[in-house]
Design an enzyme around this catalytic site. Structure first.
Site, mmCIF file in Angstrom:
data_model
loop_
_atom_site.group_PDB
_atom_site.id
_atom_site.type_symbol
_atom_site.label_atom_id
_atom_site.label_comp_id
_atom_site.label_asym_id
_atom_site.label_seq_id
_atom_site.Cartn_x
_atom_site.Cartn_y
_atom_site.Cartn_z
ATOM 1 C CG HIS A 36 30.364 92.417 32.789
ATOM 2 N ND1 HIS A 36 29.623 93.039 31.812
ATOM 3 C CD2 HIS A 36 30.257 93.207 33.893
ATOM 4 C CE1 HIS A 36 29.081 94.132 32.296
ATOM 5 N NE2 HIS A 36 29.450 94.271 33.557
ATOM 6 C CG HIS A 39 32.419 96.179 30.849
ATOM 7 N ND1 HIS A 39 32.382 95.356 31.943
ATOM 8 C CD2 HIS A 39 32.087 97.406 31.305
ATOM 9 C CE1 HIS A 39 32.071 96.047 33.021
ATOM 10 N NE2 HIS A 39 31.867 97.293 32.671
ATOM 11 C CD GLN A 63 31.613 106.751 38.912
ATOM 12 O OE1 GLN A 63 32.239 107.419 38.092
ATOM 13 N NE2 GLN A 63 30.845 105.745 38.539
ATOM 14 C CB SER A 185 25.906 94.080 37.057
ATOM 15 O OG SER A 185 26.397 94.913 38.088
ATOM 16 N NE ARG A 187 28.167 98.465 42.817
ATOM 17 C CZ ARG A 187 28.334 99.591 42.130
ATOM 18 N NH1 ARG A 187 27.701 99.762 40.993
ATOM 19 N NH2 ARG A 187 29.111 100.551 42.574
HETATM 20 P P1 AMP Z 1 30.906 100.210 34.712
HETATM 21 O O1 AMP Z 1 32.225 99.534 34.522
HETATM 22 O O2 AMP Z 1 29.960 99.465 35.580
HETATM 23 O O3 AMP Z 1 31.063 101.669 35.068
HETATM 24 O O4 AMP Z 1 30.208 100.210 33.292
HETATM 25 C C1 AMP Z 1 30.879 100.729 32.171
HETATM 26 C C2 AMP Z 1 29.923 100.790 31.025
HETATM 27 O O5 AMP Z 1 29.432 99.487 30.738
HETATM 28 C C3 AMP Z 1 28.677 101.653 31.315
HETATM 29 O O6 AMP Z 1 28.388 102.414 30.152
HETATM 30 C C4 AMP Z 1 27.629 100.623 31.591
HETATM 31 O O7 AMP Z 1 26.330 101.083 31.316
HETATM 32 C C5 AMP Z 1 28.036 99.527 30.638
HETATM 33 N N1 AMP Z 1 27.457 98.244 31.037
HETATM 34 C C6 AMP Z 1 27.518 97.653 32.258
HETATM 35 N N2 AMP Z 1 26.832 96.501 32.259
HETATM 36 C C7 AMP Z 1 26.299 96.345 31.023
HETATM 37 C C8 AMP Z 1 25.470 95.359 30.399
HETATM 38 N N3 AMP Z 1 25.048 94.288 31.060
HETATM 39 N N4 AMP Z 1 25.120 95.565 29.110
HETATM 40 C C9 AMP Z 1 25.546 96.664 28.425
HETATM 41 N N5 AMP Z 1 26.335 97.617 28.949
HETATM 42 C C10 AMP Z 1 26.703 97.469 30.235
#
Ligand code: AMP
Length: 278
Positions: A36, A39, A63, A185, A187
């Site tokens: 999103h 990312h 995890q 997010s 989620r």
């Molecule tokens: P994930 O795919 O949820 O494991 O997230 C991958 C990376 O993207 C992690 O470093 C998260 O902290 C970052 N991330 C997720 N959501 C956001 C957001 N809204 N703003 C900035 N970074 C994000």
């Protein structure tokens, strides 16, 4: 231009030799996919810190707890590929479970003190899983820089500690959370339209609580009031709301900047995390 994708160890080695050719520096953006705007911002930030950017997409089973959403975690690979191409990254690494954790795999990393409490307490083993997969990915990819979101602030602190404690020699960049009405997010996809109206109350309340702490309200009182406000807004439960040292994540009874206010709350059974600087 086509985006080079590596799925196996061997393909990764070939891809890395192309990316590194001519002495280029390399930034890594670790993700679990369902990409999103948050990312995408990490990818853009990564470009500012290195000549080449590699994204990995891997939903790391280590995890996830036994009652968590591993099997239903979104995996829209085609859309993710499109997002990486649009952002102009230089390569994508998307390994399989068998490749990351082959038969006989048995060494894990125990995350440090930053993992204590909050997500670490509610999700036993979660940060060990994060630290283990990152140790492996950092070892395989050997990036100069890796970019993470402040959205998962405790994770960011765990990663900084991992890299410092184990002398990994990688520069860790933390990027402020990207949000529109709520923090992006993967989620959020689980939330109904109704819940999406309620969700922004979490960030709003944290921002207000941070202000009251800065103007002298004792942290415990500010956290208690914030918890009540989050419940009143329609969340089912507040898992925690805590003031911590911004670097070590040590709990703070009295306010000493730089601090961080971190919270997790549940809405329609979905755990939403947020945090703000104080
Ligand atoms: P994930 O795919 O949820 O494991 O997230 C991958 C990376 O993207 C992690 O470093 C998260 O902290 C970052 N991330 C997720 N959501 C956001 C957001 N809204 N703003 C900035 N970074 C994000």
């Amino acid at each position: 231009m086509q985006l080079p994708i590596a799925r196996t160890d061997e393909e990764l080695r070939t891809l890395l030799s192309h990316l590194r050719a001519g002495g280029h520096t390399l930034a890594l953006v670790p993700t679990m996919g369902a990409l999103h705007a948050g990312h995408r911002a990490l990818m853009q930030e990564a470009k500012r810190h290195a000549d080449r950017v590699l994204v990995y997409i891997y939903v790391n089973p280590l995890q996830f707890g036994p009652n968590e959403d591993l099997s239903r975690y979104p995996r829209p690979f085609k859309a993710d590929l499109q997002a990486c191409m649009e952002e102009g990254v230089d390569g994508l690494y998307a390994p399989s479970d068998a490749d990351v954790y082959p038969q006989g795999f048995s060494t894990t990393v125990h995350a440090g003190s930053a993992s204590e409490g909050m997500e670490g307490a509610l999700r036993p083993g979660h940060f060990d899983g994060v630290a283990t997969v990152l140790a492996k990915m950092f070892g395989r990819i050997r990036p100069d820089v890796a970019v993470f979101g402040e959205k998962d602030y405790q994770q960011l602190c765990v990663v900084r500690q991992l890299v410092a404690d184990l002398d990994m020699g990688i520069t860790i960049i933390g990027l402020p959370t990207i949000r529109d009405t709520l923090a992006f997010s993967s989620r959020n996809a689980y939330l109904s339209e109704n819940a999406k109206q309620t969700a922004p109350a979490l960030y709003r309340t944290l921002t207000q609580a941070a202000q009251t702490i800065q103007t002298g309200t004792p942290p415990a009182q500010a956290c208690k009031e914030a918890k009540e406000a989050i419940l009143k807004a329609g969340f089912e439960a507040v898992d925690y709301i805590e003031l911590r040292d911004a670097t070590t994540l040590a709990p703070l009874q009295t306010y000493h900047p730089p601090a961080r206010l971190l919270a997790a709350a549940r809405l329609e059974g979905v755990r939403l995390l947020d945090n703000v600087p104080v």
